[in-house]
Scaffold this active site. Structure first.
Site, PDB file in Angstrom:
ATOM      1  N   ARG A 221       0.858  -1.194   0.000  1.00  0.00           N
ATOM      2  CA  ARG A 221       0.000   0.000   0.000  1.00  0.00           C
ATOM      3  C   ARG A 221       0.895   1.245   0.000  1.00  0.00           C
ATOM      4  O   ARG A 221       1.666   1.441   0.949  1.00  0.00           O
ATOM      5  CB  ARG A 221      -0.884   0.005   1.240  1.00  0.00           C
ATOM      6  CG  ARG A 221      -1.829   1.208   1.364  1.00  0.00           C
ATOM      7  CD  ARG A 221      -2.572   1.137   2.709  1.00  0.00           C
ATOM      8  NE  ARG A 221      -3.255  -0.135   2.890  1.00  0.00           N
ATOM      9  CZ  ARG A 221      -3.697  -0.586   4.067  1.00  0.00           C
ATOM     10  NH1 ARG A 221      -3.517   0.131   5.169  1.00  0.00           N
ATOM     11  NH2 ARG A 221      -4.308  -1.762   4.146  1.00  0.00           N
TER      12      ARG A 221
ATOM     13  N   HIS B  62       1.796  -2.047   5.642  1.00  0.00           N
ATOM     14  CA  HIS B  62       1.589  -2.404   4.237  1.00  0.00           C
ATOM     15  C   HIS B  62       2.569  -1.676   3.324  1.00  0.00           C
ATOM     16  O   HIS B  62       2.946  -2.201   2.275  1.00  0.00           O
ATOM     17  CB  HIS B  62       0.163  -2.044   3.811  1.00  0.00           C
ATOM     18  CG  HIS B  62      -0.887  -3.008   4.289  1.00  0.00           C
ATOM     19  ND1 HIS B  62      -1.266  -4.118   3.575  1.00  0.00           N
ATOM     20  CD2 HIS B  62      -1.649  -3.007   5.401  1.00  0.00           C
ATOM     21  CE1 HIS B  62      -2.218  -4.768   4.216  1.00  0.00           C
ATOM     22  NE2 HIS B  62      -2.474  -4.111   5.335  1.00  0.00           N
TER      23      HIS B  62
ATOM     24  N   ASP C  21      -3.598  -8.264   3.451  1.00  0.00           N
ATOM     25  CA  ASP C  21      -4.907  -8.551   4.025  1.00  0.00           C
ATOM     26  C   ASP C  21      -5.517  -9.658   3.178  1.00  0.00           C
ATOM     27  O   ASP C  21      -5.590  -9.535   1.948  1.00  0.00           O
ATOM     28  CB  ASP C  21      -5.808  -7.321   3.988  1.00  0.00           C
ATOM     29  CG  ASP C  21      -5.264  -6.181   4.847  1.00  0.00           C
ATOM     30  OD1 ASP C  21      -4.583  -6.466   5.846  1.00  0.00           O
ATOM     31  OD2 ASP C  21      -5.528  -5.015   4.509  1.00  0.00           O
TER      32      ASP C  21
ATOM     33  N   GLU D  76      -7.011  -7.637  13.790  1.00  0.00           N
ATOM     34  CA  GLU D  76      -7.595  -7.821  12.460  1.00  0.00           C
ATOM     35  C   GLU D  76      -7.348  -9.247  11.991  1.00  0.00           C
ATOM     36  O   GLU D  76      -6.208  -9.619  11.701  1.00  0.00           O
ATOM     37  CB  GLU D  76      -6.985  -6.829  11.458  1.00  0.00           C
ATOM     38  CG  GLU D  76      -7.232  -5.363  11.807  1.00  0.00           C
ATOM     39  CD  GLU D  76      -6.547  -4.385  10.874  1.00  0.00           C
ATOM     40  OE1 GLU D  76      -6.781  -3.177  11.018  1.00  0.00           O
ATOM     41  OE2 GLU D  76      -5.774  -4.843   9.988  1.00  0.00           O
TER      42      GLU D  76
ATOM     43  N   HIS E  95      -5.138  -9.621   8.654  1.00  0.00           N
ATOM     44  CA  HIS E  95      -3.886  -8.870   8.505  1.00  0.00           C
ATOM     45  C   HIS E  95      -2.687  -9.729   8.912  1.00  0.00           C
ATOM     46  O   HIS E  95      -2.576 -10.146  10.066  1.00  0.00           O
ATOM     47  CB  HIS E  95      -3.976  -7.620   9.384  1.00  0.00           C
ATOM     48  CG  HIS E  95      -2.781  -6.721   9.341  1.00  0.00           C
ATOM     49  ND1 HIS E  95      -2.847  -5.423   8.861  1.00  0.00           N
ATOM     50  CD2 HIS E  95      -1.499  -6.899   9.733  1.00  0.00           C
ATOM     51  CE1 HIS E  95      -1.664  -4.866   8.974  1.00  0.00           C
ATOM     52  NE2 HIS E  95      -0.829  -5.741   9.497  1.00  0.00           N
TER      53      HIS E  95
END
Length: 269
Positions: free
Chosen positions: A106, A151, A158, A240, A243
């Protein structure tokens, strides 16, 4: 006649100069776009069988629009992370499952987009699905949004598990009615994932991997993902269920900002 000719020549000269500047500026901007290091790869070149549903390339996310920096819907990872994910896929396929990734590398500009959205308290378009029980003023304090993301280092992803044969997931249509991400699976937005108890990117404590309220098949599905990934060097973020980060990270302290696109990769398409 002479004055008119001079004026025309001047206009032509000015236009030519403008065109030259325009033509030169586009390549200059393109040349300044950062590139990925050589050991970043597109996941599908390592394992084309892993499903990719890159949510931030679409408007079906907590912001409600495509996120800055996602120029193509591809998963990019460091090669060690991608190869470890391939090994996880082999284990799951023997059991009749496949992995599906929602997000991989990301860029920092995407994280900045999240921060701007979180600071705009008037924009709550996607609240009823992704954060129905969380006041938007608490997104930073509660840890749902941060100014840096693992990320961006390239080894975090994810993901979820899909039972084979995989059924397609229908596209999200902006403006359609939203259902809380923790609603029963047959009520929330359809996803071909096994039932993990919540949808992806659910800002709720029910998304904590080992939340004691998640039991039965939902807990078994989370543990299948967790044990498979942890057995191959991945570490789960406890808050999460989706993740995971591959360790050791090749770039533990570097936050990259190259776009998510084939052109960012060495020899990109």
């Amino acid at each position: 006649m002479t004055r008119l000719s001079s004026a025309v020549r001047g206009l032509i000269t000015a236009l030519a100069a403008l065109l030259a500047v325009t033509a030169a500026s586009a390549p200059t901007r393109a040349a300044t776009e950062p590139k990925a290091p050589k050991d970043f790869v597109a996941l599908r070149t390592v394992d084309p069988t892993i499903i990719q549903e890159m949510r931030y390339f679409t408007p079906h996310n907590f912001v409600g629009e495509r996120i800055e920096g996602y120029q193509q819907p591809i998963c990019i990872l460091t090669r060690p992370a991608a190869e470890a994910l391939h090994r996880a896929q082999l284990r799951l396929r023997r059991k009749g499952y496949t992995l599906k990734v929602y997000d991989c590398y990301r860029p920092q500009r995407a994280v900045n987009h999240f921060v701007r959205w979180a600071e705009d308290l008037d924009d709550q378009e996607m609240k009823s699905e992704f954060y129905p029980n969380v006041d938007k003023t608490r997104l930073f304090e509660d840890g749902y949004i941060a100014e840096k993301s693992g990320h961006s280092r390239g080894s975090t992803m994810d993901l979820t598990i899909v039972k084979l044969p995989a059924e397609p997931t229908r596209p999200y249509h902006p403006g359609e009615p939203l259902v809380p991400c923790y609603a029963p699976k047959d009520q929330r937005f359809p996803d071909n994932s096994v039932d993990m108890g919540t949808g992806f990117d659910c800002f709720d404590t029910l998304a904590h991997t080992l939340d004691p309220r998640i039991q039965g098949e939902q807990r078994a599905n989370r543990l299948l993902l967790k044990t498979t990934m942890e057995g191959l060097g991945f570490v789960n973020l406890a808050e999460e269920w989706w993740h995971y980060t591959y360790k050791p990270e090749p770039y533990p302290d570097t936050y990259f900002d190259f776009p998510v696109s084939w052109k960012s990769l060495t020899g990109g398409h």
